[in-house]
Design a protein around this motif. Structure first.
Motif, PDB file in Angstrom:
ATOM      1  N   UNK A 162       0.836  -1.194   0.000  1.00  8.60           N
ATOM      2  CA  UNK A 162       0.000   0.000   0.000  1.00  8.60           C
ATOM      3  C   UNK A 162       0.875   1.249   0.000  1.00  8.60           C
ATOM      4  N   UNK A 163       0.404   2.315  -0.622  1.00  8.95           N
ATOM      5  CA  UNK A 163       1.164   3.572  -0.597  1.00  8.95           C
ATOM      6  C   UNK A 163       1.142   4.183   0.803  1.00  8.95           C
ATOM      7  N   UNK A 164       2.158   4.971   1.089  1.00  9.00           N
ATOM      8  CA  UNK A 164       2.236   5.663   2.375  1.00  9.00           C
ATOM      9  C   UNK A 164       1.469   6.976   2.319  1.00  9.00           C
ATOM     10  N   UNK A 165       0.880   7.326   3.436  1.00 11.80           N
ATOM     11  CA  UNK A 165       0.156   8.575   3.613  1.00 11.80           C
ATOM     12  C   UNK A 165       1.077   9.571   4.313  1.00 11.80           C
ATOM     13  N   UNK A 166       1.149  10.795   3.789  1.00 14.00           N
ATOM     14  CA  UNK A 166       1.957  11.829   4.429  1.00 14.00           C
ATOM     15  C   UNK A 166       1.289  12.236   5.730  1.00 14.00           C
ATOM     16  N   UNK A 167       2.084  12.324   6.787  1.00 13.42           N
ATOM     17  CA  UNK A 167       1.579  12.675   8.106  1.00 13.42           C
ATOM     18  C   UNK A 167       2.296  13.942   8.574  1.00 13.42           C
ATOM     19  N   UNK A 168       1.542  15.006   8.771  1.00 15.27           N
ATOM     20  CA  UNK A 168       2.140  16.291   9.123  1.00 15.27           C
ATOM     21  C   UNK A 168       2.737  16.293  10.531  1.00 15.27           C
ATOM     22  N   UNK A 169       2.210  15.470  11.422  1.00 21.31           N
ATOM     23  CA  UNK A 169       2.800  15.361  12.760  1.00 21.31           C
ATOM     24  C   UNK A 169       4.175  14.688  12.677  1.00 21.31           C
ATOM     25  N   UNK A 170       4.279  13.641  11.868  1.00 24.70           N
ATOM     26  CA  UNK A 170       5.586  13.001  11.667  1.00 24.70           C
ATOM     27  C   UNK A 170       6.550  13.961  10.971  1.00 24.70           C
ATOM     28  N   UNK A 200       6.561  17.214  11.331  1.00 24.00           N
ATOM     29  CA  UNK A 200       7.018  18.159  12.365  1.00 24.00           C
ATOM     30  C   UNK A 200       8.120  17.540  13.221  1.00 24.00           C
ATOM     31  N   UNK A 201       7.943  16.271  13.566  1.00 16.20           N
ATOM     32  CA  UNK A 201       8.976  15.595  14.356  1.00 16.20           C
ATOM     33  C   UNK A 201      10.278  15.501  13.556  1.00 16.20           C
ATOM     34  N   UNK A 202      10.172  15.087  12.299  1.00 14.35           N
ATOM     35  CA  UNK A 202      11.359  14.981  11.442  1.00 14.35           C
ATOM     36  C   UNK A 202      12.029  16.345  11.288  1.00 14.35           C
ATOM     37  N   UNK A 203      11.234  17.386  11.118  1.00 13.82           N
ATOM     38  CA  UNK A 203      11.774  18.748  10.981  1.00 13.82           C
ATOM     39  C   UNK A 203      12.499  19.158  12.262  1.00 13.82           C
ATOM     40  N   UNK A 204      11.893  18.842  13.410  1.00 10.96           N
ATOM     41  CA  UNK A 204      12.532  19.158  14.689  1.00 10.96           C
ATOM     42  C   UNK A 204      13.901  18.478  14.770  1.00 10.96           C
ATOM     43  N   UNK A 205      13.967  17.187  14.413  1.00  9.67           N
ATOM     44  CA  UNK A 205      15.234  16.472  14.514  1.00  9.67           C
ATOM     45  C   UNK A 205      16.244  17.003  13.497  1.00  9.67           C
ATOM     46  N   UNK A 206      15.796  17.268  12.292  1.00  7.91           N
ATOM     47  CA  UNK A 206      16.699  17.803  11.268  1.00  7.91           C
ATOM     48  C   UNK A 206      17.288  19.139  11.725  1.00  7.91           C
ATOM     49  N   UNK A 207      16.483  19.963  12.355  1.00 11.40           N
ATOM     50  CA  UNK A 207      16.982  21.249  12.866  1.00 11.40           C
ATOM     51  C   UNK A 207      18.026  21.039  13.968  1.00 11.40           C
ATOM     52  N   UNK A 254       5.318  -3.770   5.541  1.00 10.22           N
ATOM     53  CA  UNK A 254       3.891  -3.897   5.218  1.00 10.22           C
ATOM     54  C   UNK A 254       2.981  -3.093   6.138  1.00 10.22           C
ATOM     55  N   UNK A 255       3.204  -3.126   7.430  1.00  8.29           N
ATOM     56  CA  UNK A 255       2.263  -2.474   8.347  1.00  8.29           C
ATOM     57  C   UNK A 255       2.491  -0.970   8.477  1.00  8.29           C
ATOM     58  N   UNK A 256       3.572  -0.459   7.925  1.00  4.27           N
ATOM     59  CA  UNK A 256       3.801   0.985   7.966  1.00  4.27           C
ATOM     60  C   UNK A 256       2.820   1.668   7.015  1.00  4.27           C
ATOM     61  N   UNK A 257       2.151   2.698   7.509  1.00  3.71           N
ATOM     62  CA  UNK A 257       1.144   3.386   6.699  1.00  3.71           C
ATOM     63  C   UNK A 257       1.384   4.886   6.570  1.00  3.71           C
ATOM     64  N   UNK A 258       2.180   5.453   7.469  1.00  4.43           N
ATOM     65  CA  UNK A 258       2.340   6.911   7.486  1.00  4.43           C
ATOM     66  C   UNK A 258       3.817   7.291   7.459  1.00  4.43           C
ATOM     67  N   UNK A 259       4.071   8.452   6.879  1.00  7.02           N
ATOM     68  CA  UNK A 259       5.425   8.930   6.649  1.00  7.02           C
ATOM     69  C   UNK A 259       5.491  10.432   6.888  1.00  7.02           C
ATOM     70  N   UNK A 260       6.592  10.881   7.451  1.00  7.83           N
ATOM     71  CA  UNK A 260       6.880  12.307   7.563  1.00  7.83           C
ATOM     72  C   UNK A 260       8.380  12.504   7.498  1.00  7.83           C
ATOM     73  N   UNK A 261       8.835  13.447   6.697  1.00 12.37           N
ATOM     74  CA  UNK A 261      10.268  13.629   6.459  1.00 12.37           C
ATOM     75  C   UNK A 261      10.630  15.110   6.480  1.00 12.37           C
ATOM     76  N   UNK A 262      11.929  15.366   6.543  1.00  2.29           N
ATOM     77  CA  UNK A 262      12.429  16.737   6.458  1.00  2.29           C
ATOM     78  C   UNK A 262      13.828  16.724   5.861  1.00  2.29           C
ATOM     79  N   UNK A 263      14.166  17.835   5.223  1.00  7.70           N
ATOM     80  CA  UNK A 263      15.488  18.051   4.625  1.00  7.70           C
ATOM     81  C   UNK A 263      15.969  19.418   5.085  1.00  7.70           C
TER      82      UNK A 263
END
Length: 180
Positions: free
Chosen positions: A59-67, A69-76, A145-154
């Protein structure tokens, strides 16, 4: 509602043909729907991930804005030193996490996902192991397989290099379980 959207989008995956992989145009359209409200790099991350997942009929992954934000926090947090370091203490992962560093400013989300996905060649499905001395956990997290949501930062680090991180929920890479 969300389940109906998710299933209808997956059916769109299947419209190309039953025997062939979904084509890039279909994956692009599905990724657009899975990333509503996304701009720029967010969509690039989702599309690149969903291309990899489609190859395994996941299944395709759904973008999650909370994830995101977390990724952005860590990238910063890494912006000052661009150190390749996970956001969780070892063996205490609450989310799946892939991290990437590139020398210079030109690295894109597609580059990071391609690098992680390239580990597929080191993954042996029959034994559910990585080739000795090689990494494959970034790849298996992408296709889990069970992963459904994704959030990333650069981020562009202070030294001019690039740091990227993606977080996945639910987490994957459980010992003894296959990704797909």
């Amino acid at each position: 509602m969300r389940t109906t959207l998710f299933l209808s989008l997956f059916l769109l995956y299947l419209t190309d043909t039953i025997s062939a992989q979904p084509n890039n145009e279909t994956i692009y359209k599905v990724s657009k729907e899975m990333c509503r409200g996304c701009i720029g790099e967010s969509f690039q991350f989702v599309f690149a991930h969903n291309l990899v997942r489609a190859a395994k009929w996941e299944f395709p992954l759904l973008w999650d804005f909370q994830l995101e934000r977390y990724a952005r926090w860590w990238a910063e947090q890494r912006k000052g030193d661009c150190r390749v370091q996970h956001s969780f203490p070892e063996d205490d992962f609450k989310l799946g996490e892939n991290i990437y560093w590139g020398s210079g400013t030109g690295w894109t989300p597609a580059n990071a996902v391609s690098e992680w996905a390239g580990e597929e060649k080191y993954y042996n499905y029959a034994s559910n192991t990585c080739e000795a001395g090689k990494l494959c956990g970034h790849y298996t997290q992408i296709v889990w397989r069970s992963t459904t949501r994704l959030g990333c930062a650069r981020v562009l680090c202070d030294d001019g290099d690039v740091f990227m991180t993606c977080n996945y929920d639910p987490v994957g890479n459980y010992i003894g379980q296959r990704p797909y």
